[in-house]
Design an enzyme around this catalytic site. Sequence first.
Site, PDB file in Angstrom:
ATOM      1  CG  HIS A  81      -1.793   1.195   1.304  1.00 28.85           C
ATOM      2  ND1 HIS A  81      -2.999   1.217   0.654  1.00 28.85           N
ATOM      3  CD2 HIS A  81      -1.661   2.403   1.901  1.00 28.85           C
ATOM      4  CE1 HIS A  81      -3.574   2.390   0.860  1.00 28.85           C
ATOM      5  NE2 HIS A  81      -2.793   3.125   1.598  1.00 28.85           N
ATOM      6  CG  ASP A 160     -11.591   4.222   6.320  1.00 31.47           C
ATOM      7  OD1 ASP A 160     -11.071   5.054   7.069  1.00 31.47           O
ATOM      8  OD2 ASP A 160     -11.369   4.178   5.103  1.00 31.47           O
ATOM      9  NE  ARG A 167      -9.746  11.013   9.804  1.00 26.37           N
ATOM     10  CZ  ARG A 167      -8.913  10.242   9.096  1.00 26.37           C
ATOM     11  NH1 ARG A 167      -9.321   9.071   8.631  1.00 26.37           N
ATOM     12  NH2 ARG A 167      -7.690  10.631   8.857  1.00 26.37           N
ATOM     13  CB  SER A 182      -8.087   5.691   7.911  1.00 21.35           C
ATOM     14  OG  SER A 182      -8.553   5.743   6.590  1.00 21.35           O
ATOM     15  CE  LYS A 186      -8.739   2.698   3.903  1.00 17.42           C
ATOM     16  NZ  LYS A 186      -8.857   4.078   3.434  1.00 17.42           N
TER      17      LYS A 186
HETATM   18  N1  URA Z   1      -5.726   7.484   3.271  1.00 14.44           N
HETATM   19  C1  URA Z   1      -6.669   6.790   3.928  1.00 14.44           C
HETATM   20  O1  URA Z   1      -7.107   5.751   3.457  1.00 14.44           O
HETATM   21  N2  URA Z   1      -7.103   7.260   5.112  1.00 14.44           N
HETATM   22  C2  URA Z   1      -6.641   8.383   5.664  1.00 14.44           C
HETATM   23  O2  URA Z   1      -7.076   8.738   6.740  1.00 14.44           O
HETATM   24  C3  URA Z   1      -5.675   9.108   4.961  1.00 14.44           C
HETATM   25  C4  URA Z   1      -5.231   8.634   3.769  1.00 14.44           C
END
Ligand code: URA
Length: 432
Positions: A81, A160, A167, A182, A186
């Site tokens: 990622h 999320d 947010r 966050s 995932k």
């Molecule tokens: N990317 C994400 O998936 N979440 C965040 O909070 C910031 C960047």
Amino acid sequence: MRMYDIISHKRDGGKLTAAQIECFIEGYVSGRIPDYQASALLMAMYIRGLDNEETAFLTRAMAESGETANLDALGTVADKHSTGGVADTTTLIAIPLACACGLKVAKMSGRGLGHTGGTVDKLEAIPGMKTALDMDEFFAQIERIGVAVMAQTLHLCPADRLLYSLRDVTATVDSIPLIASSIMSKKLASGAHIIVLDVKTGNGAFMTQQDEAFKLAQAMVETGRSAGRKTAAIISDMSQPLGLAVGNALEVGEAIDVLSGRVKGDLLTVSLALASQMLILAEIAKDEVHAQQMLLFAIESGQALAKLAALIDAQGGDSLVTKDTSLLPKARIFEKVKAQKDGYLSAVNCRGLGEAAGLLGAGRIRKDDIVDPAVGFIVKKRIGDPVMTGETLIELHANDELRLKQAVHHIEKCLTIEQKAEKPTLIYNTVC
Ligand code: URA
Ligand code: CA
């Protein structure tokens, strides 16, 4: 348990329990807890922070808020990622590379948003390529060819998605524990046993400061480990586009050039670093030197490119693009941005270049904008390179005269030429 008490506890600097965090996540996803209470708690978390244990609780609760992939029956499966950047095409290179060395790879990807690109948009530039797999197809394809890339579905981590939107409008995005949870929620939900992260730093990244990027990397590695996943991170430069190509089809073309051994440079270096960490965590390679040897052999032997072709084929795409990149979508209009004086390219507004790609139509300003796969640009000079008056700095590929004009105007302001310049460090650190 009352949401009011959870908010006041965090507001006063208290530590939240797993039960309190689960109550918040479950209540918010189910609609029982209103936005105003969730916003208040997010702000308390933002200001007071979360320790490693609270971050792990939050990550797990979010990961379990929706569908999760169980890949255990496949043996060891890896994922990578990136926190996002410009010309950051490492997924299309590192994944087939690691897979060609015998590691199974499961990747769920997103689309580009704002100034950054997304792997799903890049893959969809390949004629016929499908990324809307379901979990069964995802699993079956990894079993069959060792690799799959699917677009993240709405069922993955609904907590999320909801919290990120909140947010975004409550000034609580740039908190290290909130970003770490966050991203890692995932990654946990997508089921891989090995997670390698590329945390970007520089003016084209989310974390512009190096020390902040390092803290984020540490928080994510710690969160992954506490959830029982082998996790490592590198911190790499995003003060200029990583590759030379910006734009979906152009980036796919560059990834193919790198995998076929025709193109070297920073994009290859970072892709090798990521794939190395994957092989080391999987215990396929014993160290970095061994990993790099294996990966370079996968390029020289053609196995890495063949793996990309197999991935494209399996997902309905035309894998002939791996032999002939001219089969990728092409733009109609070309233009050059040239140097106005002699000197050295000393600085780049990397975020600005990402925005310029968006102006051409390569990305989205709004979520439902349509992406043009063919447009973008090729960067001809990197920071530290000497330039002469009239030399091409950037070559644009466009399909619309007005958009081209806007992009040229934008790009001209993004490049600084001075009498001296230093090359930026490419990889600052590794957290493992
Ligand atoms: N990317 C994400 O998936 N979440 C965040 O909070 C910031 C960047
Ligand atoms: Ca095919």
